[in-house]
Scaffold this motif. Structure first.
Motif, PDB file in Angstrom:
ATOM      1  N   GLY A 167      -3.292 -17.224 -11.241  1.00 35.91           N
ATOM      2  CA  GLY A 167      -2.703 -15.909 -11.447  1.00 35.91           C
ATOM      3  C   GLY A 167      -3.729 -14.833 -11.157  1.00 35.91           C
ATOM      4  O   GLY A 167      -4.939 -15.029 -11.322  1.00 35.91           O
ATOM      5  N   ASN A 168      -3.267 -13.674 -10.692  1.00 29.70           N
ATOM      6  CA  ASN A 168      -4.166 -12.593 -10.316  1.00 29.70           C
ATOM      7  C   ASN A 168      -3.623 -11.295 -10.906  1.00 29.70           C
ATOM      8  O   ASN A 168      -2.460 -10.957 -10.681  1.00 29.70           O
ATOM      9  CB  ASN A 168      -4.238 -12.492  -8.783  1.00 29.70           C
ATOM     10  N   PRO A 169      -4.421 -10.571 -11.696  1.00 31.39           N
ATOM     11  CA  PRO A 169      -3.930  -9.368 -12.381  1.00 31.39           C
ATOM     12  C   PRO A 169      -3.764  -8.174 -11.449  1.00 31.39           C
ATOM     13  O   PRO A 169      -4.472  -7.176 -11.533  1.00 31.39           O
ATOM     14  CB  PRO A 169      -5.000  -9.110 -13.445  1.00 31.39           C
ATOM     15  N   ILE A 170      -2.796  -8.288 -10.538  1.00 29.87           N
ATOM     16  CA  ILE A 170      -2.515  -7.188  -9.625  1.00 29.87           C
ATOM     17  C   ILE A 170      -1.295  -6.413 -10.104  1.00 29.87           C
ATOM     18  O   ILE A 170      -0.492  -6.895 -10.894  1.00 29.87           O
ATOM     19  CB  ILE A 170      -2.259  -7.695  -8.195  1.00 29.87           C
ATOM     20  N   ASN A 171      -1.168  -5.212  -9.579  1.00 30.55           N
ATOM     21  CA  ASN A 171      -0.052  -4.331  -9.899  1.00 30.55           C
ATOM     22  C   ASN A 171       0.607  -3.911  -8.593  1.00 30.55           C
ATOM     23  O   ASN A 171      -0.083  -3.597  -7.623  1.00 30.55           O
ATOM     24  CB  ASN A 171      -0.578  -3.103 -10.650  1.00 30.55           C
ATOM     25  N   LEU A 172       1.934  -3.936  -8.544  1.00 30.37           N
ATOM     26  CA  LEU A 172       2.672  -3.461  -7.380  1.00 30.37           C
ATOM     27  C   LEU A 172       3.167  -2.050  -7.660  1.00 30.37           C
ATOM     28  O   LEU A 172       3.799  -1.799  -8.691  1.00 30.37           O
ATOM     29  CB  LEU A 172       3.850  -4.386  -7.073  1.00 30.37           C
ATOM     30  N   VAL A 173       2.897  -1.139  -6.737  1.00 29.15           N
ATOM     31  CA  VAL A 173       3.303   0.251  -6.889  1.00 29.15           C
ATOM     32  C   VAL A 173       4.057   0.686  -5.638  1.00 29.15           C
ATOM     33  O   VAL A 173       3.585   0.478  -4.521  1.00 29.15           O
ATOM     34  CB  VAL A 173       2.081   1.179  -7.099  1.00 29.15           C
ATOM     35  N   LEU A 174       5.227   1.267  -5.833  1.00 31.67           N
ATOM     36  CA  LEU A 174       5.970   1.873  -4.729  1.00 31.67           C
ATOM     37  C   LEU A 174       5.751   3.373  -4.765  1.00 31.67           C
ATOM     38  O   LEU A 174       5.887   4.005  -5.817  1.00 31.67           O
ATOM     39  CB  LEU A 174       7.463   1.564  -4.840  1.00 31.67           C
ATOM     40  N   ILE A 175       5.397   3.932  -3.613  1.00 32.12           N
ATOM     41  CA  ILE A 175       5.088   5.361  -3.524  1.00 32.12           C
ATOM     42  C   ILE A 175       6.133   6.032  -2.638  1.00 32.12           C
ATOM     43  O   ILE A 175       6.292   5.681  -1.469  1.00 32.12           O
ATOM     44  CB  ILE A 175       3.683   5.588  -2.958  1.00 32.12           C
ATOM     45  N   ALA A 176       6.859   7.004  -3.229  1.00 30.00           N
ATOM     46  CA  ALA A 176       7.905   7.720  -2.502  1.00 30.00           C
ATOM     47  C   ALA A 176       7.299   8.713  -1.519  1.00 30.00           C
ATOM     48  O   ALA A 176       6.104   9.052  -1.618  1.00 30.00           O
ATOM     49  CB  ALA A 176       8.818   8.435  -3.490  1.00 30.00           C
ATOM     50  N   PRO A 177       8.090   9.203  -0.579  1.00 26.84           N
ATOM     51  CA  PRO A 177       7.572  10.197   0.379  1.00 26.84           C
ATOM     52  C   PRO A 177       6.990  11.435  -0.275  1.00 26.84           C
ATOM     53  O   PRO A 177       6.086  12.071   0.282  1.00 26.84           O
ATOM     54  CB  PRO A 177       8.821  10.536   1.210  1.00 26.84           C
ATOM     55  N   ASP A 178       7.469  11.805  -1.466  1.00 29.44           N
ATOM     56  CA  ASP A 178       6.938  12.992  -2.147  1.00 29.44           C
ATOM     57  C   ASP A 178       5.764  12.664  -3.064  1.00 29.44           C
ATOM     58  O   ASP A 178       5.290  13.521  -3.799  1.00 29.44           O
ATOM     59  CB  ASP A 178       8.037  13.695  -2.937  1.00 29.44           C
ATOM     60  N   GLY A 179       5.312  11.394  -3.048  1.00 29.23           N
ATOM     61  CA  GLY A 179       4.168  10.996  -3.849  1.00 29.23           C
ATOM     62  C   GLY A 179       4.505  10.398  -5.202  1.00 29.23           C
ATOM     63  O   GLY A 179       3.616   9.909  -5.913  1.00 29.23           O
ATOM     64  N   THR A 180       5.778  10.403  -5.609  1.00 22.22           N
ATOM     65  CA  THR A 180       6.175   9.804  -6.887  1.00 22.22           C
ATOM     66  C   THR A 180       5.906   8.304  -6.860  1.00 22.22           C
ATOM     67  O   THR A 180       6.210   7.625  -5.875  1.00 22.22           O
ATOM     68  CB  THR A 180       7.666  10.055  -7.174  1.00 22.22           C
ATOM     69  N   GLU A 181       5.336   7.784  -7.955  1.00 31.61           N
ATOM     70  CA  GLU A 181       4.976   6.375  -8.004  1.00 31.61           C
ATOM     71  C   GLU A 181       5.870   5.615  -8.996  1.00 31.61           C
ATOM     72  O   GLU A 181       6.208   6.125 -10.059  1.00 31.61           O
ATOM     73  CB  GLU A 181       3.514   6.203  -8.411  1.00 31.61           C
ATOM     74  N   TYR A 182       6.208   4.386  -8.610  1.00 30.32           N
ATOM     75  CA  TYR A 182       6.990   3.480  -9.455  1.00 30.32           C
ATOM     76  C   TYR A 182       6.210   2.181  -9.561  1.00 30.32           C
ATOM     77  O   TYR A 182       5.949   1.525  -8.555  1.00 30.32           O
ATOM     78  CB  TYR A 182       8.369   3.228  -8.852  1.00 30.32           C
ATOM     79  N   SER A 183       5.830   1.813 -10.794  1.00 30.19           N
ATOM     80  CA  SER A 183       4.892   0.703 -10.984  1.00 30.19           C
ATOM     81  C   SER A 183       5.549  -0.488 -11.652  1.00 30.19           C
ATOM     82  O   SER A 183       6.438  -0.349 -12.490  1.00 30.19           O
ATOM     83  CB  SER A 183       3.713   1.179 -11.844  1.00 30.19           C
TER      84      SER A 183
END
Length: 804
Positions: free
Chosen positions: A515-531
């Motif tokens: 296992g690897n303690p990574i985080n997935l983040v989606l970044i919208a065109p306006d810079g809003t982040e969803y983690s």
């Protein structure tokens, strides 16, 4: 200062103060803990904070995003707050109670125990899981706890010895250390699970009794970290000693991530257990709310997968979901099986109180426990949340079922649990399975032969449907914590009109094992982040999932980051890895079976209600929004979308209904119909027209609809307490409903709550005489007006928002 009585206190001000705070004010000798809710939809404004300061209220806290403050205030200060037009409500910061007893109430377990007819049918003995062996395959069990005492209730406690590094370099049969009083020396997880299955509640006077206190518990654990081999040892022990301990159930509150593979050793073991008539249960996982987060071991079609619900009947955010329309067929052992990527049922899994490890004393949830558990019981019980807590609840119900009929097969147990489940508004099968588990209906079907399942949404073919599709694309990121941020990103395009994004990666780590303690983040065109925000403490679950609803169009980025350390892991750092994942873009193609709603004022509400299974269209492809809603249609829609328990009587209650609608009508008219009536003692959510008559083709009035929707929220007591005028909020004042005399007396409280909750609306008008300085606002409710099908869709969509 003495507080004026409620009669002397200005009525408008009094309505802002809840009853508990009002009572506390009458007896107060000092400041009270008060929750102040201001008008607005964000953090308190400077003007609102200034109000507190001007009144000398200086001790408390304010929310960051909600218009709420928690303060210490005197009775005089509370009265001044109530007089302010900035304040919406004032509530006492009263104690909330979370109990295991609540869980057994809401699932009907307590009703099973107290039902005299069931006891009589069961040979005069209460249905409590008597003699059914349940193996708890977990971290171990502390048998020194009186609720699950070794040698009494815990008939065997086994310490697994599957640590390959500790074995001699030779091939020997696996051995087990039996008769160990305490095998849970690490986490306390297995002890908590065991208490939920069948703890006797001895150390709490029965208050925290488990689901099946008559069951025989068999503990199997490693006493420490759980590896696949440890879990397989539990299956192996259960099968080997099945006859010795009458092991009929194995409960597993653990899992992994990835796709379902019938050849996985865990799936092979669970299949073998199933074939030996052992019912196997798995936790769905705690990686929600994203799609495709389901524990792969729970996907096997021969096991029962359990999602976690709240005590109010919703799906817990953390509960793992399956994947919509994903599944298939395969052959194993010469037999063809069909699997679906969805849980089987949902059960209580949030803030569950159960047995605490005694030796050594566990400090699990120590702060939370102090608030939830009475001081005298703190040494013996603790709270935990997760599908780990929901799974043993269903294992206990399975033990009750086997007590009622020992001949049941694992497949029959699974089928009955699904057929008797309660529909959950807003959730599809891939999220919550067939619905919330209903132990009482399950035992009723077994003992009395009542056939359930005809009202379960996941078994239905609906006339109207929402069409959605998903395009899934693979991607990969060569993650390295020391390279540029852009090197750890993947760009993708989102088109206008996309309904949602579901992105998933796997951080499997070194040799795909650590296992690897990574985080997935989606970044919208306006810079809003969803983690994805996965905790470092749960790297066993390597999935990272992010869900975004109604995303903006444009170029998005999927970025892999190393999770920052926390107090428990201050130095945690993610390792370089080629991270593989998928991005699903979900689109809505339209609706079917709604050919006559275009341009109708209720069009959007009808579409929303169809999507959430609150209503359905007609067989001819029309919705008929201007046709009057009939009582049989209301019964059907309430069971579909208002979380109404299934209930059937041995003999039909009504003589004027068809067999096809009987399950719906008897459900809505039964005592305790509403799921949120936890004790199952309130009246039904619809009332009979007369003794033995339901009048299925009659129309529904607005007053009757107010009753049904408010009653479905479990608010009977609040509605019954209403006195005085029925009023409605109009800007900053309350307007008396002028036709309230047309509201039946027993329904006035329900109309009041329906107005207050914005489920139903009043009709306003304005008059102004020649010499009047200001106009007069009038409000009517039209309580006897017939409800149209379009009207109901609007009310149902508002009810859904209130329910959530």
């Amino acid at each position: 200062m003495n507080l004026p009585s409620s009669h002397a206190m200005d009525n408008k001000l009094f309505q802002k103060v809840d009853s508990k705070l009002s009572q506390a004010m009458e007896a107060a000798t000092g400041p009270l803990q008060v929750i102040v809710t201001f008008k607005g939809d964000s953090a308190p404004t400077s003007e609102q904070l200034g109000l507190l300061d001007s009144l000398g209220i200086t001790q408390g806290l304010t929310m960051q995003s909600l218009p709420i403050a928690g303060v210490l205030a005197s009775t005089q200060q509370i009265e001044s707050l109530a007089a302010s037009d900035q304040v919406r409500s004032l509530y006492l910061n009263s104690k909330l109670e979370y109990f295991n007893a609540d869980a057994t109430e809401v699932t009907g377990v307590d009703k099973v125990r107290t039902d005299q007819d069931m006891t009589k049918t069961n040979g005069g003995m209460p249905v409590n899981g008597d003699g059914v062996g349940v193996l708890v395959n977990d971290s171990g069990i502390d048998g020194t706890h009186k609720d699950i005492e070794y040698g009494e209730h815990l008939v065997q406690n086994v310490l697994g010895t599957t640590n390959l590094n500790a074995l001699e370099p030779t091939l020997l049969p696996v051995t087990y250390t039996e008769n160990v009083p305490n095998t849970d020396s690490n986490s306390g997880h297995g002890t908590h699970v065991a208490g939920t299955v069948g703890g006797t509640g001895e150390m709490s006077g029965g208050k925290y009794e488990g689901v099946a206190p008559g069951a025989d518990l068999i503990g199997y654990g490693s006493g420490g970290a759980l590896l696949v081999l440890d879990s397989l040892g539990g299956f192996d022990y259960a099968i080997t000693h099945q006859n010795e301990y009458n092991i009929r159930i194995i409960t597993n509150s653990w899992g992994s991530s990835g796709d379902f593979d019938p050849n996985d050793p865990v799936n092979v073991a669970s299949k073998i257990a199933h074939d030996r008539r052992i019912t196997v249960l798995f936790a769905a996982g705690n990686e929600g709310p994203g799609e495709n987060t389901h524990n792969p071991y729970a996907k096997a079609p021969w096991v029962i997968s359990v999602a976690a619900g709240t005590i109010d009947g919703q799906l817990a955010d953390f509960s793992s979901r399956g994947t919509k329309d994903v599944g298939g067929t395969f052959e194993t052992d010469g037999e063809t099986w069909t699997w679906k990527d969805s849980p089987t049922v949902t059960a209580p899994g949030v803030d569950i109180i159960s047995t605490r490890v005694i030796a050594p004393v566990s400090s699990l949830a120590i702060d939370q426990d102090a608030e939830m558990i009475e001081t005298a019981y703190l040494p013996y019980y603790t709270t935990m949340s997760g599908t780990s807590m929901a799974t043993p609840h269903v294992a206990g119900i399975a033990a009750l079922m086997l007590d009622a009929d020992p001949t049941l097969s694992p497949d029959e147990i699974k089928q009955i649990l699904q057929e008797t489940a309660t529909n959950m508004p807003g959730y599809e099968e891939w999220e919550a399975g067939a619905g919330y588990v209903n132990a009482y209906a399950a035992i009723d079907q077994i003992l009395n032969g009542n056939e359930y399942g005809k009202t379960v949404n996941s078994f239905q073919d609906f006339n109207s449907n929402v069409e959605t599709s998903a395009v899934r694309k693979d991607f990969k990121v060569d993650y390295n914590p020391v390279t540029l941020v852009s090197d750890n990103q993947h760009e993708f395009q989102v088109e206008d009109g996309t309904a949602g994004i579901v992105a998933k990666v796997n951080g499997k780590g070194l040799l795909e094992e650590t296992g690897n303690p990574i985080n997935l983040v989606l970044i919208a065109p306006d810079g809003t982040e969803y983690s994805s925000g996965i905790s470092l403490l749960f790297t066993l679950y390597t999935d990272r999932t992010v869900t975004v609803n109604s995303p903006m169009a444009g170029t998005w980025k999927a970025e892999v980051r190393g999770l920052k350390g926390d107090e428990a892991n201050p130095l945690a750092v993610a390792l370089p890895e080629e991270v593989k994942g998928t991005i699903s873009l979900v689109s809505t193609g339209g609706f079917t079976g709604l050919s006559d709603i275009a341009g109708h004022p209720a069009e959007n509400a009808i579409k929303m209600s169809v999507k959430e299974r609150l209503v359905d269209g007609n067989k001819n492809g029309e919705y008929k929004p201007d046709a009057y809603l009939t009582r049989e249609e209301l019964a059907q829609y309430l069971v579909m979308g208002a979380e109404i328990r299934q209930s059937l009587e041995k003999s039909p209650v009504f003589s004027d209904i068809k067999d096809s609608i009987r399950p719906y009508v008897e459900a809505v008219t039964a005592k305790g119909a509403a799921f949120r009536d936890k004790k199952q003692i309130q009246n039904g959510v619809m009332l009979a027209k007369e003794q033995g008559k339901f009048a299925p083709k009659d129309s529904v009035s607005r007053a009757e609809l107010a009753y049904s929707l408010v009653q479905s929220l479990g608010l009977q007591d609040m509605a019954s307490e209403h006195t005085g005028d029925v009023t409605v909020q109009y800007k900053d004042e309350r307007i008396v409903i002028e036709d309230q005399d047309q509201i039946p007396a027993n329904l006035k409280g329900y109309v009041q709550l329906a107005l207050d909750l914005n489920i139903l609306n009043a009709e306003f008008s304005v008059t102004q005489g020649t010499y009047d300085l200001e106009p007069t606002v009038h409000a009517i409710f039209n309580p006897q007006q017939k409800v149209k099908r379009g009207d109901y869709a609007v009310a149902a969509s508002r009810f859904y928002n209130a329910f959530q």
